[in-house]
Design a protein around this motif. Structure first.
Motif, PDB file in Angstrom:
ATOM      1  N   LEU A   4      54.127  -3.274  43.047  1.00  0.00           N
ATOM      2  CA  LEU A   4      53.486  -2.823  44.286  1.00  0.00           C
ATOM      3  C   LEU A   4      54.466  -2.199  45.282  1.00  0.00           C
ATOM      4  O   LEU A   4      54.085  -1.297  46.034  1.00  0.00           O
ATOM      5  CB  LEU A   4      52.702  -3.967  44.933  1.00  0.00           C
ATOM      6  CG  LEU A   4      51.469  -4.436  44.133  1.00  0.00           C
ATOM      7  CD1 LEU A   4      50.621  -5.381  44.972  1.00  0.00           C
ATOM      8  CD2 LEU A   4      50.628  -3.278  43.623  1.00  0.00           C
ATOM      9  N   ASP A   5      55.717  -2.606  45.266  1.00  0.00           N
ATOM     10  CA  ASP A   5      56.697  -1.957  46.148  1.00  0.00           C
ATOM     11  C   ASP A   5      56.901  -0.504  45.714  1.00  0.00           C
ATOM     12  O   ASP A   5      56.971   0.408  46.534  1.00  0.00           O
ATOM     13  CB  ASP A   5      58.036  -2.711  46.117  1.00  0.00           C
ATOM     14  CG  ASP A   5      57.958  -4.029  46.875  1.00  0.00           C
ATOM     15  OD1 ASP A   5      57.065  -4.142  47.754  1.00  0.00           O
ATOM     16  OD2 ASP A   5      58.762  -4.937  46.599  1.00  0.00           O
ATOM     17  N   MET A   6      57.000  -0.332  44.390  1.00  0.00           N
ATOM     18  CA  MET A   6      57.145   1.016  43.855  1.00  0.00           C
ATOM     19  C   MET A   6      55.920   1.865  44.202  1.00  0.00           C
ATOM     20  O   MET A   6      56.040   3.021  44.643  1.00  0.00           O
ATOM     21  CB  MET A   6      57.321   0.953  42.331  1.00  0.00           C
ATOM     22  CG  MET A   6      57.644   2.295  41.695  1.00  0.00           C
ATOM     23  SD  MET A   6      57.457   2.249  39.892  1.00  0.00           S
ATOM     24  CE  MET A   6      58.887   1.285  39.426  1.00  0.00           C
ATOM     25  N   ALA A   7      54.743   1.281  44.010  1.00  0.00           N
ATOM     26  CA  ALA A   7      53.494   1.995  44.303  1.00  0.00           C
ATOM     27  C   ALA A   7      53.434   2.416  45.766  1.00  0.00           C
ATOM     28  O   ALA A   7      53.063   3.554  46.097  1.00  0.00           O
ATOM     29  CB  ALA A   7      52.295   1.111  43.958  1.00  0.00           C
ATOM     30  N   LEU A   8      53.811   1.494  46.635  1.00  0.00           N
ATOM     31  CA  LEU A   8      53.806   1.765  48.071  1.00  0.00           C
ATOM     32  C   LEU A   8      54.695   2.965  48.387  1.00  0.00           C
ATOM     33  O   LEU A   8      54.309   3.893  49.109  1.00  0.00           O
ATOM     34  CB  LEU A   8      54.335   0.510  48.788  1.00  0.00           C
ATOM     35  CG  LEU A   8      54.248   0.466  50.314  1.00  0.00           C
ATOM     36  CD1 LEU A   8      52.791   0.451  50.750  1.00  0.00           C
ATOM     37  CD2 LEU A   8      54.962  -0.777  50.838  1.00  0.00           C
ATOM     38  N   ASN A   9      55.873   2.959  47.814  1.00  0.00           N
ATOM     39  CA  ASN A   9      56.848   4.015  48.070  1.00  0.00           C
ATOM     40  C   ASN A   9      56.389   5.361  47.512  1.00  0.00           C
ATOM     41  O   ASN A   9      56.485   6.403  48.162  1.00  0.00           O
ATOM     42  CB  ASN A   9      58.188   3.585  47.452  1.00  0.00           C
ATOM     43  CG  ASN A   9      59.331   4.443  47.938  1.00  0.00           C
ATOM     44  OD1 ASN A   9      59.269   4.997  49.038  1.00  0.00           O
ATOM     45  ND2 ASN A   9      60.367   4.570  47.113  1.00  0.00           N
ATOM     46  N   ILE A  10      55.858   5.364  46.287  1.00  0.00           N
ATOM     47  CA  ILE A  10      55.402   6.610  45.658  1.00  0.00           C
ATOM     48  C   ILE A  10      54.198   7.184  46.419  1.00  0.00           C
ATOM     49  O   ILE A  10      54.137   8.388  46.680  1.00  0.00           O
ATOM     50  CB  ILE A  10      55.067   6.369  44.159  1.00  0.00           C
ATOM     51  CG1 ILE A  10      56.369   6.194  43.372  1.00  0.00           C
ATOM     52  CG2 ILE A  10      54.228   7.504  43.589  1.00  0.00           C
ATOM     53  CD1 ILE A  10      56.177   5.849  41.903  1.00  0.00           C
ATOM     54  N   ALA A  11      53.261   6.323  46.801  1.00  0.00           N
ATOM     55  CA  ALA A  11      52.069   6.794  47.516  1.00  0.00           C
ATOM     56  C   ALA A  11      52.442   7.309  48.913  1.00  0.00           C
ATOM     57  O   ALA A  11      51.928   8.330  49.363  1.00  0.00           O
ATOM     58  CB  ALA A  11      51.037   5.674  47.622  1.00  0.00           C
ATOM     59  N   HIS A  12      53.335   6.612  49.586  1.00  0.00           N
ATOM     60  CA  HIS A  12      53.723   6.987  50.955  1.00  0.00           C
ATOM     61  C   HIS A  12      54.540   8.280  50.979  1.00  0.00           C
ATOM     62  O   HIS A  12      54.161   9.262  51.629  1.00  0.00           O
ATOM     63  CB  HIS A  12      54.511   5.822  51.582  1.00  0.00           C
ATOM     64  CG  HIS A  12      55.052   6.127  52.940  1.00  0.00           C
ATOM     65  ND1 HIS A  12      56.395   6.225  53.202  1.00  0.00           N
ATOM     66  CD2 HIS A  12      54.427   6.375  54.120  1.00  0.00           C
ATOM     67  CE1 HIS A  12      56.586   6.518  54.480  1.00  0.00           C
ATOM     68  NE2 HIS A  12      55.401   6.608  55.061  1.00  0.00           N
ATOM     69  N   THR A  13      55.624   8.341  50.202  1.00  0.00           N
ATOM     70  CA  THR A  13      56.471   9.540  50.231  1.00  0.00           C
ATOM     71  C   THR A  13      55.756  10.728  49.588  1.00  0.00           C
ATOM     72  O   THR A  13      55.987  11.867  49.983  1.00  0.00           O
ATOM     73  CB  THR A  13      57.803   9.313  49.485  1.00  0.00           C
ATOM     74  OG1 THR A  13      57.501   8.981  48.131  1.00  0.00           O
ATOM     75  CG2 THR A  13      58.601   8.185  50.125  1.00  0.00           C
ATOM     76  N   GLY A  14      54.886  10.458  48.621  1.00  0.00           N
ATOM     77  CA  GLY A  14      54.135  11.545  47.970  1.00  0.00           C
ATOM     78  C   GLY A  14      53.269  12.298  48.963  1.00  0.00           C
ATOM     79  O   GLY A  14      52.996  13.489  48.789  1.00  0.00           O
TER      80      GLY A  14
END
Lengths: 414, 414
Positions: free
Chosen positions: B237-247
């Motif tokens: 979920l940390d990875m998901a958060l980062n990918i969704a936010h920066t994307g």
């Protein structure tokens, strides 16, 4: 929802199932198709007999009737062709390029099926099986629209193939036939955006141009071939005679046959009497430019239209030119960017011709008749593209795929 | 002969000269362009100031004015980009495949320039140089049609480039600008069959769709990107958060930015509060499906139209799904076949997503923002193709070429 939209919808539903099938399954279907074709030989010949009767009643020309007619031998040939395609390498799933980027991302460009491929074609019913088989091998769903004159044969052939597909556990809708041969339905097929990923027309110039003009789905233009041979002043004249003669007569109906020979003035007197005699002996009607007529006065006069015509028959133009530049300018003006040849022993002339002539295939000391998937070692072809995008020249199994980038990482962001 | 036909005629006349120029000469021109750009910096800035004045008078929006504005620093960047392209490998003359056939014919498939490439694009004047430089490197004549708002800048930039071309001994007409910015003239360019071999539109969806609908010359569709990230139930979920936010926020104006996040129901309650907070803190307006709103009630409700919109701005959709299948069905329905990502630690889910999602680029555990010629290691790109024929994904120098078969023999015939 129209009839053609329904076909499109069924094709799109079947697309992912086929795209994810394995090479083994798709090859199994190809062998099953061959087997079913042999077993259903009588059924197919009965259907074909109905088309032949109708053709005779409608007074369809002899050569077209010959193309329409199926025999047990022809069906055996079609079945063998399907088996041959099974032995070819799978064009799907090939990693075309790839590597690891500095940030650790693994990138692969992998070949994948295009999706749904539609074909619009004419009388020869064997095209129905050829096209279905090549689409199947490359993981593409096909929507086939053959000519009305072959409708009973096509219905029988498609029914047989769909039986084989189902027997192997794939959805029958990966092979579909447009059974309504109304022209309006064909036009709807050309505009089935969102359902059809690629449309390939095969047939005469009129059919192809109609598709190019009317289609809104992506099209690959195939086949128009006004091919030239230029006999240079440094040519081996026996070789030139043979290439010009066989290039016309070996199979005049195909797109890679010659339509025009351009002869350098220095060798015109030595070559033209022999060439015209040999062509005439093979039944070729020759149209010559004024300078040709001055040397061989017994032939007909060529017009501007002669040079712009794809005869696909035993007619040929001859023109005398003063230089390789004049020959290349003629090809640029009248050619269709298909196949053009030079016969020469002059190294510089060969290099200049190769670099300048803007055609899918450029030949030095060989016949244009070799532009063919089989002759090029591709194993099979679905047509010869004369356009520059996606594929130029013979269109084989690889050209029935597109690519997809697959990128794997562990959370990389920008 | 119309104005645009005259441009086309000049382009076709210059085509063979450029096509036969050597790599060395074309690279020399690229360095000369960089040099002339630096020397003419004041001249270019003066022209750009006229465009900026007109833009201010016409009340053109701030972000568009920012894209239009040139500075000495930007010009230095454009010049360096031209030099960078000079260092890339020549895409022309590469033997892509070849061999000797059993009959002795030597066949080579060699990359050649496409011919005349037209571009229709919008406000950023640096596209004028980028496009000209990539076409030049790949041996293609270009006809550039920028927006009326950048006309003075474009005239100055093209004049500078043409000076560099002439200084190196090539015809200036290998780079041409459509100076008449009337819409009708652009439409004529889209229909310049016989002169234009390829048309590439770059800009907003309206511009691209207008070109796709109106053009009769071959087009490569670029850029429309409704990109998705699917956060699987087995996601980090940390990875998901980062990918969704920066994307979304790293560069919202580009086509590879995210528009929609699809969240598996199992992780929705854990992820959504953090994700929406982080996005909101970056100024993103969020539209959520009913199930999203049940968890984070303070956001706006998404409509069917929300999911079908390419925002190119700080807006984002969020939808809760019950399965990977539901996520993939959403992508198939609303996506534009550009770039889509899955975040998961489940091997089977990753493989299923890769195999099923029908997009130019499919990501596992990485941001869709990487879909870019530079990031993929191509060195430069002229756009990102969302179509399946010829090129899919970033369009680099190789994709600005077609191929020609060269066949050599000693008199072979069929």
């Amino acid at each position: 929802m129209s009839y053609i939209q329904e076909l499109g919808k069924k094709a799109q539903a079947a697309r992912p199932v086929l795209a994810m099938s394995s090479t083994l399954v798709r090859n199994k279907v190809l062998y099953a198709i061959a087997q079913e074709l042999r077993q259903a030989c009588d059924e197919i010949l009965t259907a074909n007999a109905r088309d032949m009767e109708a053709a005779a009643e409608r007074g369809i020309p002899g050569p077209m009737q010959a193309r329409l007619k199926l025999t047990a031998e022809k069906i055996e040939g079609i079945a063998r062709a399907a088996e041959d395609v099974a032995t070819l390498p799978d064009p799907v799933g090939v990693v075309r390029s790839g590597g690891t980027r500095p940030n650790g991302l693994r990138i692969r460009r992998v070949s994948v099926p295009i999706g749904v491929v539609a074909m619009i074609y004419e009388s020869r019913p064997n095209v129905t099986v050829d096209a279905a088989v090549l689409c199947l091998k490359s993981g593409n769903v096909c929507i086939l629209r053959g000519g009305s004159e072959a409708i009973h044969s096509n219905i029988a052939l498609v029914a047989v193939m769909r039986r084989a597909v189902e027997r192997c556990g794939l959805p029958a809708d990966i092979i579909q036939l447009v059974e309504d041969t109304d022209r309006e339905v064909a036009t709807q097929l050309m505009r089935l955006n969102g359902y059809v990923d690629l449309l390939i027309p095969r047939g005469n110039t009129g059919l192809i141009q109609s598709v190019v003009k009317n289609a809104t789905v992506p099209v690959i233009e195939t086949g128009a071939g006004i091919c030239h041979v230029y006999v240079d002043k440094a040519a081996d004249l026996d070789m030139a005679l043979n290439i010009a003669h066989t290039g016309k007569i070996s199979y005049p109906a195909v797109c890679n046959a010659l339509e025009t020979a351009l002869i350098h003035a220095h060798v015109a007197e030595a070559l033209l009497p022999k060439l015209t005699e040999k062509l005439a002996a093979s039944g070729v009607t020759i149209y010559g430019c004024p300078r040709t007529l001055a040397i061989v006065p017994h032939i007909a006069a060529a017009t501007d239209e002669s040079f712009a015509t794809e005869y696909n028959d035993l007619f040929m133009n001859i023109k005398v030119v003063d230089s390789i530049e004049e020959a290349m300018a003629h090809i640029a003006h009248y050619g269709t960017h298909h196949s053009d040849a030079i016969v020469t022993d002059d190294y510089k002339a060969a290099q200049l011709f190769i670099a300048t002539v803007d055609s899918a295939a450029v030949y030095v000391n060989a016949s244009t008749r070799f532009t063919d998937g089989g002759e090029f070692g591709m194993g099979a072809e679905i047509g010869i593209s004369t356009q520059k995008l996606h594929v130029r020249g013979p269109m084989g199994l690889n050209e029935l795929t597109t690519t997809k980038y697959i990128i794997e990482g562990e959370g990389q962001t920008r």
